[in-house]
Design an enzyme around this catalytic site. Structure first.
Site, PDB file in Angstrom:
ATOM      1  N   GLU A   1       0.846  -1.205   0.000  1.00 12.96           N
ATOM      2  CA  GLU A   1       0.000   0.000   0.000  1.00 12.96           C
ATOM      3  C   GLU A   1       0.880   1.253   0.000  1.00 12.96           C
ATOM      4  O   GLU A   1       0.489   2.290  -0.513  1.00 12.96           O
ATOM      5  CB  GLU A   1      -0.940  -0.010   1.211  1.00 12.96           C
ATOM      6  CG  GLU A   1      -2.181   0.847   1.007  1.00 12.96           C
ATOM      7  CD  GLU A   1      -3.266   0.616   2.051  1.00 12.96           C
ATOM      8  OE1 GLU A   1      -4.364   0.210   1.683  1.00 12.96           O
ATOM      9  OE2 GLU A   1      -3.015   0.857   3.244  1.00 12.96           O
TER      10      GLU A   1
ATOM     11  N   HIS B   1       7.303 -27.400   1.571  1.00 11.97           N
ATOM     12  CA  HIS B   1       6.495 -28.506   1.035  1.00 11.97           C
ATOM     13  C   HIS B   1       5.328 -27.964   0.238  1.00 11.97           C
ATOM     14  O   HIS B   1       4.313 -28.640   0.059  1.00 11.97           O
ATOM     15  CB  HIS B   1       6.019 -29.389   2.185  1.00 11.97           C
ATOM     16  CG  HIS B   1       7.173 -29.946   2.945  1.00 11.97           C
ATOM     17  ND1 HIS B   1       7.788 -31.128   2.604  1.00 11.97           N
ATOM     18  CD2 HIS B   1       7.890 -29.423   3.977  1.00 11.97           C
ATOM     19  CE1 HIS B   1       8.814 -31.330   3.427  1.00 11.97           C
ATOM     20  NE2 HIS B   1       8.901 -30.312   4.257  1.00 11.97           N
TER      21      HIS B   1
ATOM     22  N   LYS C   1     -13.134   1.788  -3.531  1.00 13.05           N
ATOM     23  CA  LYS C   1     -14.240   2.101  -2.622  1.00 13.05           C
ATOM     24  C   LYS C   1     -15.370   2.785  -3.391  1.00 13.05           C
ATOM     25  O   LYS C   1     -16.545   2.489  -3.190  1.00 13.05           O
ATOM     26  CB  LYS C   1     -13.763   3.028  -1.504  1.00 13.05           C
ATOM     27  CG  LYS C   1     -12.941   2.329  -0.435  1.00 13.05           C
ATOM     28  CD  LYS C   1     -12.600   3.294   0.678  1.00 13.05           C
ATOM     29  CE  LYS C   1     -11.562   2.720   1.606  1.00 13.05           C
ATOM     30  NZ  LYS C   1     -10.962   3.712   2.492  1.00 13.05           N
TER      31      LYS C   1
HETATM   32  O1  LIG Z   1      -8.953   2.857   9.661  1.00 13.95           O
HETATM   33  P1  LIG Z   1      -9.842   3.083   8.498  1.00 13.95           P
HETATM   34  O2  LIG Z   1     -10.044   4.527   8.207  1.00 13.95           O
HETATM   35  O3  LIG Z   1     -11.137   2.344   8.654  1.00 13.95           O
HETATM   36  O4  LIG Z   1      -9.121   2.514   7.228  1.00 13.95           O
HETATM   37  C1  LIG Z   1      -8.770   1.163   7.128  1.00 13.95           C
HETATM   38  C2  LIG Z   1      -7.799   0.935   6.005  1.00 13.95           C
HETATM   39  O5  LIG Z   1      -8.321   1.415   4.793  1.00 13.95           O
HETATM   40  C3  LIG Z   1      -7.308   2.057   4.044  1.00 13.95           C
HETATM   41  O6  LIG Z   1      -7.486   3.411   4.156  1.00 13.95           O
HETATM   42  C4  LIG Z   1      -7.370   1.713   2.634  1.00 13.95           C
HETATM   43  O7  LIG Z   1      -7.340   0.342   2.446  1.00 13.95           O
HETATM   44  C5  LIG Z   1      -6.026   1.613   4.741  1.00 13.95           C
HETATM   45  O8  LIG Z   1      -4.969   2.420   4.453  1.00 13.95           O
HETATM   46  C6  LIG Z   1      -6.471   1.632   6.137  1.00 13.95           C
HETATM   47  O9  LIG Z   1      -5.569   0.987   6.957  1.00 13.95           O
END
Ligand SMILES: O=P(O)(O)OC[C@H]1O[C@](O)(CO)[C@@H](O)[C@@H]1O
Length: 528
Positions: A322, A351, A455
């Protein structure tokens, strides 16, 4: 290179940290003096970037954020007295809260004490706590931890089923920096419902770790949850293990959080050295650059030869991928950077996929994590003079050698034992290596624009579901999927609409699909 030359190379490049008891061996990464010389100017820049970051510069230009996870283990470094105080106050708040929970002064209404902790969070709000719990929780912890880290109903059911009657003595911790991530929100709603089904109330058993002012924060404070813990703007999810995100669940389980912080602090001092050869994080970043040509051409395979470190690869997967997996560099040029990370544990993986590592496509480098101490007590002999631990050690050495002999490079990180101090040091080592490597390849390690795109796309799918169902409900006859798509002006999303309907039909959600499932375009959808 012959064995004696390699032995010399091992000694020439060996890094050893006496206090932590950590060795770093990069001798099996093929690079030469000319490469090292060529990298020096880049490293000078990376060391300067790190100094600025630790000094409170806006190190995440996109989000205009400071990046302060290094301050968490040494509040003296914080750029303002307020931030320093926030850090100290949070640790104190955690300790006070945890002590009261352990003593039963903070307790659930229908039990003497909290027996279990259900942590609801995803990504950086789950992976660190999961790794640390698996690595360090005592066999009989003061409180047993469980995780909901997905929006999978069956996954949620499994956890709730396991808790069963103990749900009434379960402390529920919702972790979300933004306080608006759908997965933890969904998990929270389901757990609320499960509590209600047992005539229990969420607020009596719930705590939150989130940014002050977030939606989650507002909900927790307005509904009177037991407590809230802050996550500051300058802490990123994937570097939050030493913040309330990681410290609170660790402390609740009885893990020594001061040792965790101290290990990280000690490693931070070592990795602050502006000199490649005596800085273990720089040696890691140098190795990653050397094997992957600064373009992530080789995947990082993490192989801890220790069961309790099995989640290290998942933890590092987020931290590295990330942070480094970026389309653009800091000037906006398309660079498509990154390093793929996967792994599990040795010798188990010997294995499984190690066959391909040894003989197949050479698109990786290995990182062996070795733990010198086999166990706390003496080991029985499996054969005369040989223990299971001797085998494990032999398997590691053998695999390292077999890979190298076949032109597959590797790094070996060795620690004396797995304890809060060494785990803190490992986390800090990789955090800094990622930071340095990001500077070397000129990218922003602290944003995640790609995740945001996913998202948004998911939100559009749910909106399409909403529109499609509205039309279907008002349609007494069956309708083809393409006609339904046309009615909601979503011809381009016909495939998505088909998948929505198929999912709803599979879950008895009022949608019926008739026709041949292998010919989706001919299916007729009907509301019943
Ligand atoms: O803590 P939040 O805001 O729920 O985000 C959870 C996760 O989602 C992200 O923003 C994106 O996957 C991560 O960087 C973060 O750790």
């Amino acid at each position: 290179m012959d064995a004696i030359t390699l032995w010399q190379r091992y000694q020439d490049w060996l890094y050893y940290h006496e206090e932590i008891g950590l060795y770093l061996d990069i001798s099996r990464i093929r690079f030469d003096q000319a490469f090292l010389e060529a990298m020096k100017p880049k490293f000078d820049g990376a060391f300067r970037d790190m100094e600025a970051l630790e000094g409170g510069a806006i190190a995440n230009p996109d989000e205009q954020r400071m990046v302060g996870h290094y301050w968490l283990r040494n509040p003296e470094l914080a750029p303002t007295p307020q931030i320093k105080q926030q850090i100290i106050d949070t640790v104190n708040k955690i300790e006070t809260f945890v002590a009261k929970v352990h003593k039963g002064e903070i307790k659930p209404p229908q039990a003497e004490k909290f027996t279990d902790l259900l942590s609801i969070g995803i990504g950086g709000s789950a992976l660190g706590p999961q790794f640390v719990a698996d690595a360090l929780a005592p066999d009989y912890p003061l409180i047993n931890i469980h995780f909901i880290d997905n929006s999978d109903p069956d996954g949620i059911d499994r956890i709730l089923q396991r808790l069963g009657d103990r749900l009434k003595s379960t402390l529920i911790l919702v972790i979300s920096k933004s306080g608006g991530t759908p997965e933890p929100r969904n998990g929270m709603m389901e757990v609320k419902q499960a509590l209600l089904n047992q005539n229990l109330h969420f607020r009596d058993q719930a705590i939150a770790t989130t940014q002050i002012g977030s939606k989650l924060y507002q909900e927790a404070t307005s509904q009177g949850w037991l407590e809230t813990f802050p996550m500051e703007d300058w802490i990123g999810g994937r570097t939050s293990e030493m913040s309330a995100v990681g410290l609170l669940p660790a402390a609740l389980q009885g893990i020594d959080i001061h040792a965790l912080l101290q290990g990280a602090k000690t490693m931070d001092i070592a990795t602050r050295q502006p000199d490649i050869k005596t800085n273990p994080a720089a040696l890691l970043a140098l190795s990653w650059y050397a094997v992957g040509g600064g373009r992530g051409q080789k995947d990082m395979v993490i192989l801890p030869y220790k069961d309790r470190l099995i989640l290290l690869s998942r933890y590092l997967q987020q931290l590295v991928m990330e942070s480094l997996g970026k389309e653009k560099d800091l000037e906006g040029n398309i660079v498509n950077q990154g390093i793929s990370v996967y792994g599990n544990k040795g010798s188990t993986d010997q294995h499984a996929y190690v066959q391909q590592l040894r003989d197949g496509v050479p698109n990786f480098f290995a990182t062996f994590i070795e733990v010198l101490r086999d166990r706390q007590k003496p080991s029985p002999e499996i054969e005369p003079g040989v223990t299971a631990g001797d085998y494990l050690s032999g398997f590691l050495q053998g695999t390292r050698e077999a890979l190298y002999d076949n032109q597959r490079d590797s790094i070996t990180v060795t620690i004396t034992e797995v304890n809060p101090y060494t785990v803190g040091a490992l986390v800090a080592l990789y955090e800094r290596a990622v930071s340095l490597y990001a500077s070397l390849v000129n990218i922003n390690a602290y944003h995640q624009p790609g995740v945001e795109a996913g998202k948004k796309a998911a939100a559009q799918v749910l909106e399409l579901q909403h529109q499609g169902l509205q039309v279907l409900r008002g349609h007494s006859q069956g309708i083809s999927i393409s006609d339904l798509a046309a009615k909601i002006d979503a011809q381009e999303q016909v495939e998505t609409l088909y998948k929505i309907l198929r999912h709803l039909a599979a879950n008895d959600r009022g949608v019926e699909l008739s026709g041949d499932p292998s010919k989706p375009a001919q299916l007729i959808a009907k509301w019943r």
